[in-house]
Design a protein around this motif. Structure first.
Motif, short mmCIF file in Angstrom:
data_model
loop_
_atom_site.label_atom_id
_atom_site.label_comp_id
_atom_site.label_asym_id
_atom_site.label_seq_id
_atom_site.Cartn_x
_atom_site.Cartn_y
_atom_site.Cartn_z
N THR A 21 64.77 26.51 14.01
CA THR A 21 63.63 27.06 14.75
C THR A 21 62.30 26.53 14.21
OG1 THR A 21 64.90 29.08 15.17
CG2 THR A 21 62.52 29.19 15.52
N ALA A 22 62.24 26.32 12.90
CA ALA A 22 61.01 25.81 12.27
C ALA A 22 60.92 24.29 12.29
CB ALA A 22 60.93 26.31 10.83
N ASN A 23 61.85 23.64 13.01
CA ASN A 23 61.88 22.18 13.11
C ASN A 23 62.05 21.52 11.75
OD1 ASN A 23 61.49 22.10 15.93
ND2 ASN A 23 59.29 22.39 15.64
N ALA A 24 62.67 22.22 10.80
CA ALA A 24 62.89 21.66 9.47
C ALA A 24 64.21 20.91 9.38
CB ALA A 24 62.86 22.77 8.42
N PRO A 51 73.13 21.82 11.53
CA PRO A 51 73.73 22.35 10.30
C PRO A 51 74.10 21.25 9.31
CG PRO A 51 74.70 23.38 12.23
CD PRO A 51 73.86 22.25 12.74
N ALA A 52 74.45 20.06 9.81
CA ALA A 52 74.86 18.97 8.93
C ALA A 52 73.72 18.47 8.05
CB ALA A 52 75.43 17.82 9.74
N ALA A 53 72.47 18.80 8.40
CA ALA A 53 71.32 18.35 7.61
C ALA A 53 70.94 19.35 6.52
CB ALA A 53 70.12 18.10 8.52
N VAL A 54 71.68 20.43 6.41
CA VAL A 54 71.35 21.50 5.46
C VAL A 54 72.27 21.41 4.25
CG1 VAL A 54 71.24 24.00 5.12
CG2 VAL A 54 70.54 23.00 7.30
N LYS A 55 71.71 21.60 3.06
CA LYS A 55 72.49 21.66 1.82
C LYS A 55 72.48 23.10 1.32
CE LYS A 55 71.47 16.88 0.44
NZ LYS A 55 72.86 16.39 0.52
N LEU A 56 73.61 23.53 0.75
CA LEU A 56 73.79 24.93 0.36
C LEU A 56 74.24 25.01 -1.09
CD1 LEU A 56 74.12 27.98 1.03
CD2 LEU A 56 76.41 27.43 1.86
N LEU A 57 73.54 25.84 -1.88
CA LEU A 57 73.89 26.07 -3.28
C LEU A 57 74.40 27.49 -3.44
CD1 LEU A 57 73.85 25.24 -6.32
CD2 LEU A 57 71.49 26.08 -6.39
N ARG A 68 57.48 21.15 0.79
CA ARG A 68 57.11 22.17 1.78
C ARG A 68 58.06 23.36 1.65
NH1 ARG A 68 56.18 17.26 5.69
NH2 ARG A 68 58.36 16.91 5.18
N ALA A 69 57.48 24.54 1.59
CA ALA A 69 58.31 25.73 1.44
C ALA A 69 59.27 25.91 2.62
CB ALA A 69 57.42 26.97 1.30
N VAL A 70 58.91 25.38 3.79
CA VAL A 70 59.75 25.54 4.98
C VAL A 70 61.06 24.76 4.83
CG1 VAL A 70 58.85 23.55 6.24
CG2 VAL A 70 59.66 25.56 7.50
N GLN A 71 61.14 23.84 3.85
CA GLN A 71 62.35 23.07 3.63
C GLN A 71 63.35 23.81 2.75
OE1 GLN A 71 59.83 18.98 3.23
NE2 GLN A 71 61.98 18.81 2.71
N LEU A 72 63.00 25.00 2.29
CA LEU A 72 63.90 25.77 1.43
C LEU A 72 63.97 27.20 1.92
CD1 LEU A 72 61.76 23.98 -0.63
CD2 LEU A 72 63.66 24.45 -2.16
N GLU A 73 65.08 27.86 1.64
CA GLU A 73 65.21 29.29 1.92
C GLU A 73 66.15 29.90 0.90
OE1 GLU A 73 66.19 32.52 5.43
OE2 GLU A 73 65.49 30.51 5.90
#
Length: 417
Positions: free
Chosen positions: A291-294, A298-304, A406-411
């Protein structure tokens, strides 16, 4: 001498000869023929001159490209010959450092001040023939300096960019206010605006120093020989990797530590899950990225995550099926984008036990996290502590810092039970 230079000089001689002949009011037949010959030669030389310039320009470009890369290749070859054993023996018994090791030490000293013997970051890479864990990628010459040391760290796998800084601080301007577009409301109306384009700065500053201390006994120095170099390199590699990896995410920002991603005040969105780990909880975070165009999927997201989260999700089956919550997760987020670490994330706490997770994505080639290191590793010997036993105590100092882009690149997700 270049052919173009030779032609240019001949053209100058022809012009001088013609100037002398043209000045005569009644030239002889021989002088007239000479002028015609010189004129013909001059026109021919003009064509040859242009052709020579084209050829020589191509040769210059090829030579320039070779010179631009030659220094990097030569330095990489020198690093491959660097012997940490020479440094240890120099600090222990004063043995002279020679060969490629001496060249590298002198080069580093010319670029910064070191109390002890400077050791380049590249020298800590694992060399061919050493025992490495299964699946660990073998470092290659073309990899970035810091990535090569921490190639298996959680920070790198989460998309962090490792930046080596010679001196001073690095500032990254990040757009914080966007310019907006609008339509003119009528034939004579003005378009909306003006709007302010503003930036905020992310800073990497050399305020945090990581120290590693090693104690080498006299017996080890006499017995190990060449094996001592690999042993010390592995120990330093492991200690730096674990400590820096933990600081990137959990650094307190106090007591000399940098501010970690999960602790620092970076304006990162933090969402409380307060429920059992499930794909739906992570899906909601991925949706916020989209939604934030970040991220574009899903394949572009990394998860820890912590290993306990994987265990719990893999054990939780969807009612009436043999599909687990973990199966649903890896169906959308590639397994290669999921990082499990008990070092980068704090242990589960509370009742019921709950932990955190971190999601990151890269936008436009910009990494979500920057990890800066300054200069080289400063290796210093303590000449007093183990003098009575003939041992060698070494201290390795490395300056590092952490920031986000950019904070929008992390959650951050909290309360994952």
């Amino acid at each position: 001498m270049l052919e173009s230079v030779k032609i240019s000089r001949r053209q100058s001689e022809i012009r001088q000869a013609l100037a002398g002949l043209v000045g005569k009011s009644q030239p002889t037949e021989d002088e007239t023929r000479s002028m015609e010959t010189l004129d013909t030669e001059y026109r021919g030389n003009e064509t040859r001159y242009r052709a020579s310039l084209i050829v020589e320009d191509t040769e210059r470009r090829e030579a320039g490209a070779d010179l631009e890369t030659r220094s990097d290749r030569e330095y990489a070859e020198l690093i491959g010959k660097f012997e940490l054993r020479q440094v240890a023996l120099h600090l222990d018994e004063g043995r002279k450092i020679d060969g490629a090791t001496a060249e590298i030490v002198e080069e580093l000293r010319s670029q910064g001040g070191y109390r002890g013997v400077p050791v380049p970051w590249q020298a800590l890479e694992k060399r061919a023939g050493e025992t490495i864990a299964s699946g660990t990628p073998s470092p290659v010459t073309t990899a970035p300096i810091i990535d090569r040391i921490f190639a298996d760290s959680a920070a790198v796998r989460m998309g962090a960019s490792m930046v080596n800084i010679g001196q001073g601080s690095n500032e990254y301007p990040i757009a914080s206010g966007s310019v907006t577009a609008g339509w003119a409301d009528g034939e004579t109306a003005n378009v909306p605006g003006p709007t302010v384009y503003s930036t905020s700065e992310r800073m990497l500053a050399p305020n945090s120093t990581l120290g590693i201390q090693m104690k080498i006994t006299r017996k080890t120095l006499k017995q190990s020989g060449d094996g001592l170099e690999q042993a010390v390199r592995r120990d330093m590699n492991g200690a730096i990797s674990v400590a820096l990896d933990k600081a990137v995410f959990l650094g307190t920002g106090a007591n000399g530590q940098p501010s970690g991603v999960l602790v620092g005040s970076y304006g990162i969105t933090s969402t409380a899950v307060t429920a059992a780990a499930s794909w739906s909880a992570f899906r909601a975070a991925v949706t916020r990225f989209l939604t934030a165009n970040a991220a574009n999927g899903p394949a572009a997201v990394k998860l820890l995550i912590r290993p306990e989260v994987w265990s719990d999700m893999d054990d939780t089956l969807i009612e009436g099926t043999a599909v687990s919550e973990w199966d649903r997760l890896v169906k959308n987020i590639p397994a290669g984008n999921i990082v499990m670490s008990s070092n980068a994330l704090a242990a589960a706490a509370g009742s019921p036990l709950a932990t955190k997770a971190l999601l990151t994505t890269s936008v436009g080639g910009v990494a979500p996290i920057f990890v800066g290191t300054w200069g080289a590793i400063d290796l210093i010997r303590d000449v007093y502590s183990d003098a009575a036993s003939g041992g060698l105590r070494l201290t390795a100092l490395a300056t590092a810092d952490v920031t986000v882009s950019r904070a929008v690149q992390l959650e951050i997700l909290t309360g994952i039970q």
